[in-house]
Design a protein around this motif. Structure first.
Motif, PDB file in Angstrom:
ATOM      1  N   LEU A 142     -11.723   1.117  14.798  1.00  0.00           N
ATOM      2  CA  LEU A 142     -11.231   0.057  13.923  1.00  0.00           C
ATOM      3  C   LEU A 142     -11.423   0.425  12.456  1.00  0.00           C
ATOM      4  O   LEU A 142     -10.518   0.251  11.636  1.00  0.00           O
ATOM      5  CB  LEU A 142     -11.922  -1.277  14.239  1.00  0.00           C
ATOM      6  CG  LEU A 142     -11.491  -2.457  13.383  1.00  0.00           C
ATOM      7  CD1 LEU A 142      -9.999  -2.729  13.543  1.00  0.00           C
ATOM      8  CD2 LEU A 142     -12.307  -3.684  13.722  1.00  0.00           C
ATOM      9  N   VAL A 143     -12.594   0.955  12.121  1.00  0.00           N
ATOM     10  CA  VAL A 143     -12.869   1.355  10.740  1.00  0.00           C
ATOM     11  C   VAL A 143     -11.906   2.465  10.321  1.00  0.00           C
ATOM     12  O   VAL A 143     -11.356   2.438   9.215  1.00  0.00           O
ATOM     13  CB  VAL A 143     -14.340   1.805  10.577  1.00  0.00           C
ATOM     14  CG1 VAL A 143     -14.589   2.361   9.191  1.00  0.00           C
ATOM     15  CG2 VAL A 143     -15.274   0.652  10.867  1.00  0.00           C
ATOM     16  N   LEU A 144     -11.666   3.428  11.202  1.00  0.00           N
ATOM     17  CA  LEU A 144     -10.727   4.502  10.889  1.00  0.00           C
ATOM     18  C   LEU A 144      -9.329   3.940  10.675  1.00  0.00           C
ATOM     19  O   LEU A 144      -8.654   4.299   9.710  1.00  0.00           O
ATOM     20  CB  LEU A 144     -10.705   5.555  11.995  1.00  0.00           C
ATOM     21  CG  LEU A 144      -9.665   6.662  11.809  1.00  0.00           C
ATOM     22  CD1 LEU A 144      -9.897   7.443  10.525  1.00  0.00           C
ATOM     23  CD2 LEU A 144      -9.646   7.588  13.008  1.00  0.00           C
ATOM     24  N   ARG A 145      -8.870   3.075  11.552  1.00  0.00           N
ATOM     25  CA  ARG A 145      -7.515   2.505  11.423  1.00  0.00           C
ATOM     26  C   ARG A 145      -7.347   1.753  10.108  1.00  0.00           C
ATOM     27  O   ARG A 145      -6.355   1.925   9.407  1.00  0.00           O
ATOM     28  CB  ARG A 145      -7.210   1.561  12.579  1.00  0.00           C
ATOM     29  CG  ARG A 145      -6.847   2.257  13.850  1.00  0.00           C
ATOM     30  CD  ARG A 145      -6.478   1.226  14.910  1.00  0.00           C
ATOM     31  NE  ARG A 145      -6.323   1.816  16.206  1.00  0.00           N
ATOM     32  CZ  ARG A 145      -5.148   2.194  16.713  1.00  0.00           C
ATOM     33  NH1 ARG A 145      -4.060   2.040  16.020  1.00  0.00           N
ATOM     34  NH2 ARG A 145      -5.093   2.735  17.906  1.00  0.00           N
ATOM     35  N   VAL A 146      -8.311   0.916   9.768  1.00  0.00           N
ATOM     36  CA  VAL A 146      -8.220   0.135   8.530  1.00  0.00           C
ATOM     37  C   VAL A 146      -8.219   1.068   7.322  1.00  0.00           C
ATOM     38  O   VAL A 146      -7.388   0.935   6.420  1.00  0.00           O
ATOM     39  CB  VAL A 146      -9.366  -0.900   8.450  1.00  0.00           C
ATOM     40  CG1 VAL A 146      -9.443  -1.530   7.068  1.00  0.00           C
ATOM     41  CG2 VAL A 146      -9.194  -1.959   9.517  1.00  0.00           C
ATOM     42  N   THR A 147      -9.131   2.019   7.290  1.00  0.00           N
ATOM     43  CA  THR A 147      -9.219   2.950   6.165  1.00  0.00           C
ATOM     44  C   THR A 147      -7.966   3.815   6.081  1.00  0.00           C
ATOM     45  O   THR A 147      -7.421   4.030   4.993  1.00  0.00           O
ATOM     46  CB  THR A 147     -10.476   3.832   6.294  1.00  0.00           C
ATOM     47  OG1 THR A 147     -11.621   2.986   6.443  1.00  0.00           O
ATOM     48  CG2 THR A 147     -10.649   4.710   5.072  1.00  0.00           C
ATOM     49  N   LEU A 148      -7.491   4.297   7.208  1.00  0.00           N
ATOM     50  CA  LEU A 148      -6.287   5.127   7.235  1.00  0.00           C
ATOM     51  C   LEU A 148      -5.071   4.328   6.770  1.00  0.00           C
ATOM     52  O   LEU A 148      -4.272   4.812   5.957  1.00  0.00           O
ATOM     53  CB  LEU A 148      -6.068   5.683   8.637  1.00  0.00           C
ATOM     54  CG  LEU A 148      -4.871   6.605   8.828  1.00  0.00           C
ATOM     55  CD1 LEU A 148      -4.947   7.811   7.916  1.00  0.00           C
ATOM     56  CD2 LEU A 148      -4.784   7.045  10.285  1.00  0.00           C
ATOM     57  N   ASN A 149      -4.920   3.108   7.252  1.00  0.00           N
ATOM     58  CA  ASN A 149      -3.779   2.288   6.837  1.00  0.00           C
ATOM     59  C   ASN A 149      -3.802   2.003   5.339  1.00  0.00           C
ATOM     60  O   ASN A 149      -2.766   2.070   4.677  1.00  0.00           O
ATOM     61  CB  ASN A 149      -3.744   0.980   7.631  1.00  0.00           C
ATOM     62  CG  ASN A 149      -3.382   1.208   9.080  1.00  0.00           C
ATOM     63  OD1 ASN A 149      -2.860   2.245   9.463  1.00  0.00           O
ATOM     64  ND2 ASN A 149      -3.686   0.225   9.905  1.00  0.00           N
ATOM     65  N   ARG A 150      -4.967   1.696   4.802  1.00  0.00           N
ATOM     66  CA  ARG A 150      -5.085   1.462   3.353  1.00  0.00           C
ATOM     67  C   ARG A 150      -4.740   2.731   2.575  1.00  0.00           C
ATOM     68  O   ARG A 150      -4.082   2.674   1.540  1.00  0.00           O
ATOM     69  CB  ARG A 150      -6.491   0.999   3.003  1.00  0.00           C
ATOM     70  CG  ARG A 150      -6.773  -0.409   3.401  1.00  0.00           C
ATOM     71  CD  ARG A 150      -8.164  -0.822   3.017  1.00  0.00           C
ATOM     72  NE  ARG A 150      -8.416  -2.193   3.421  1.00  0.00           N
ATOM     73  CZ  ARG A 150      -9.608  -2.731   3.476  1.00  0.00           C
ATOM     74  NH1 ARG A 150     -10.678  -2.023   3.154  1.00  0.00           N
ATOM     75  NH2 ARG A 150      -9.752  -3.987   3.847  1.00  0.00           N
ATOM     76  N   THR A 151      -5.196   3.847   3.072  1.00  0.00           N
ATOM     77  CA  THR A 151      -4.931   5.125   2.409  1.00  0.00           C
ATOM     78  C   THR A 151      -3.448   5.469   2.452  1.00  0.00           C
ATOM     79  O   THR A 151      -2.873   5.914   1.455  1.00  0.00           O
ATOM     80  CB  THR A 151      -5.764   6.246   3.069  1.00  0.00           C
ATOM     81  OG1 THR A 151      -7.147   5.911   2.953  1.00  0.00           O
ATOM     82  CG2 THR A 151      -5.509   7.582   2.412  1.00  0.00           C
ATOM     83  N   LEU A 152      -2.815   5.249   3.587  1.00  0.00           N
ATOM     84  CA  LEU A 152      -1.397   5.597   3.730  1.00  0.00           C
ATOM     85  C   LEU A 152      -0.493   4.725   2.871  1.00  0.00           C
ATOM     86  O   LEU A 152       0.618   5.145   2.524  1.00  0.00           O
ATOM     87  CB  LEU A 152      -0.981   5.530   5.198  1.00  0.00           C
ATOM     88  CG  LEU A 152      -1.557   6.645   6.065  1.00  0.00           C
ATOM     89  CD1 LEU A 152      -1.226   6.411   7.535  1.00  0.00           C
ATOM     90  CD2 LEU A 152      -1.060   8.010   5.600  1.00  0.00           C
TER      91      LEU A 152
END
Length: 126
Positions: free
Chosen positions: A75-85
């Motif tokens: 979940l942390v990876l998905r949220v961080t990745l989505n914000r980054t993208l």
């Protein structure tokens, strides 16, 4: 007339060694590269001592607490990745502490919606 396909960010998974070694490998790759544009780095694990990568106008650096990014840290990876993208980086590095579920993570990054946003490159091993 059809629209041109969206440009995908080049994604390099960085494995092996300790968190500082992975960070050093990314810093060396960035220093040796003539890549222009925005680069983003997601590092699993906290720096020990002085971090080698510092956020700037052209470099986004995000740190994620250690833990399996495929399982407990998903979940942390998905949220961080989505914000980054959302920033549309040209190049993205994800530094992984463990490679136990590397194939699952790689598969997940090649599934929708990430298949339209990311282009996996060869892994960088430290």
């Amino acid at each position: 007339m059809t629209a041109a396909p969206a440009r995908r960010a080049a994604l390099t998974l960085v494995t092996g060694g300790s968190a500082p070694q992975r960070e050093a490998a990314i810093a060396a790759r960035l220093a040796a590269s003539s890549a222009a544009g925005l680069c983003a780095v997601l590092l699993e694990g906290l720096p020990s001592g002085q971090p080698l990568l510092s956020p700037s106008h052209d470099l986004q650096v995000h740190r994620i607490a250690p833990g399996c990014l495929c399982c407990t840290g998903n979940l942390v990876l998905r949220v961080t990745l989505n914000r980054t993208l959302r920033l549309r980086p040209d190049w993205l590095f994800i530094g992984l502490a463990a490679t136990d579920h590397l194939d699952q993570l790689r598969s997940w990054l090649q599934d929708p919606p990430y298949d339209q946003l990311l282009e996996l490159t060869a892994d960088l091993h430290t």
